[in-house]
Design an enzyme around this catalytic site. Structure first.
Site, PDB file in Angstrom:
ATOM      1  N   SER A 114       1.078   1.965  -5.054  1.00 27.01           N
ATOM      2  CA  SER A 114       0.442   2.024  -6.355  1.00 27.01           C
ATOM      3  C   SER A 114       0.411   0.677  -7.061  1.00 27.01           C
ATOM      4  CB  SER A 114       1.178   3.035  -7.247  1.00 27.01           C
ATOM      5  OG  SER A 114       2.526   2.647  -7.416  1.00 27.01           O
ATOM      6  N   CYS A 115       1.193  -0.302  -6.616  1.00 26.29           N
ATOM      7  CA  CYS A 115       1.276  -1.581  -7.311  1.00 26.29           C
ATOM      8  C   CYS A 115      -0.085  -2.277  -7.319  1.00 26.29           C
ATOM      9  CB  CYS A 115       2.315  -2.486  -6.658  1.00 26.29           C
ATOM     10  SG  CYS A 115       3.986  -1.835  -6.758  1.00 26.29           S
ATOM     11  N   GLY A 116      -0.518  -2.688  -8.503  1.00 29.76           N
ATOM     12  CA  GLY A 116      -1.750  -3.448  -8.607  1.00 29.76           C
ATOM     13  C   GLY A 116      -3.004  -2.608  -8.563  1.00 29.76           C
TER      14      GLY A 116
END
Length: 279
Positions: A114-116
């Site tokens: 989910s990062c970014g």
């Protein structure tokens, strides 16, 4: 447990300080070790987990990741170099390997990427990759709530260490099908789903209870397992509710005075009829 030397908890000596006095005391700490998951002999992911039920854990993980759709997609799940290692390898059928070649070449780790990425794109991408769950039958809300309230009664590792999450799965009649504990909430769910997946009983799953909050990753895993109802001790994230709403899943959590707080598709629990698309 799968591993001969698996240790899911360790004894430790501490000091308890009370009213200015220190006294020694024994305590059990939950175990946490890395588990390397290989697919077709190639590294795919490393997860930190509590030892035990490794093969079920990996099977559930692969289902959640979209690596497999059916137990028959797997020809073998095995430990590398003996059962006292922290490496498990998955061998797929030739047909399945061909179908997901691009996925494996990218080595994406769906549950943890989910990062970014904005929340909207996560939901849009997952809804395109997943299929909404079928309506199924409504559940007795009070009996379902009772299963959630008493989840801790079936957690020996939590009783021993006070540090274990749990995921329990029930059928339409609210009979328990599986339960698993782990230091990680994602791992506990993978294990619980994997137990049923490997035993070809996942189609019986109707209710999932969790000791944790409901994140979008847990909704994704439950959707892959075709489980329509999730009850949890803590509240869901906004992203989890958005995804569950799109996938026709019911989310609820424990409220004050043991009330049940239902966030979407309440018809499965409140006795009402499912709204039409126009309502």
């Amino acid at each position: 447990m799968n591993r001969k030397f698996a240790v899911n908890s360790r004894d430790h000596k501490i000091k308890i300080i009370s009213a200015g006095h220190a006294a020694p005391a024994p305590i059990s700490l939950i175990g946490e070790e890395p588990l390397s998951i290989r697919v077709q002999g190639m590294p795919y992911a490393v997860v930190m987990r509590t030892p035990g039920d490794e093969k079920a854990h990996v099977a559930g993980f692969c289902l959640g990741e979209g690596i497999v759709d059916q137990p028959d997609d797997i020809t073998n799940i095995a430990f590398c170099d003996g059962e006292d290692t922290n490496v498990v390898t998955v061998t797929l059928t030739a047909d399945r390997r061909t179908r997901i070649a691009d996925h494996l070449d990218r080595r994406t780790y769906i549950s943890q990427t989910s990062c970014g990425i904005c929340g909207k794109s996560i939901v849009d991408d997952l809804v395109q990759a997943l299929t909404p769950v079928p309506d199924g039958d409504p559940l007795d809300a009070q009996r379902a709530l009772d299963r959630l309230i008493h989840l801790g009664d079936h957690q020996p590792l939590r009783a021993k260490t006070r540090a274990a999450h749990a995921a329990a799965i029930y059928d339409r009649d609210l009979a328990r099908l599986s339960i698993a504990e782990d230091v990680g909430r994602h791992n506990a769910l993978d294990k619980s789903i994997g137990m049923l997946f490997m035993d070809n009983r996942l189609s019986q799953a109707h209710l999932l209870t969790l000791s944790s909050r409901i994140s979008y990753e847990l909704v994704q895993k439950a959707a892959r397992a075709r489980i329509p109802v999730i009850l949890a001790v803590s509240r869901p994230t906004a992203l989890a509710v958005q995804l569950a709403t799109a996938l026709n899943m019911t989310l609820a959590s424990l409220g004050k005075n043991d009330d049940l707080m239902v966030y979407c598709h309440a018809w499965r629990l409140d006795g009402s009829s499912k709204p039409t698309a126009q309502e």
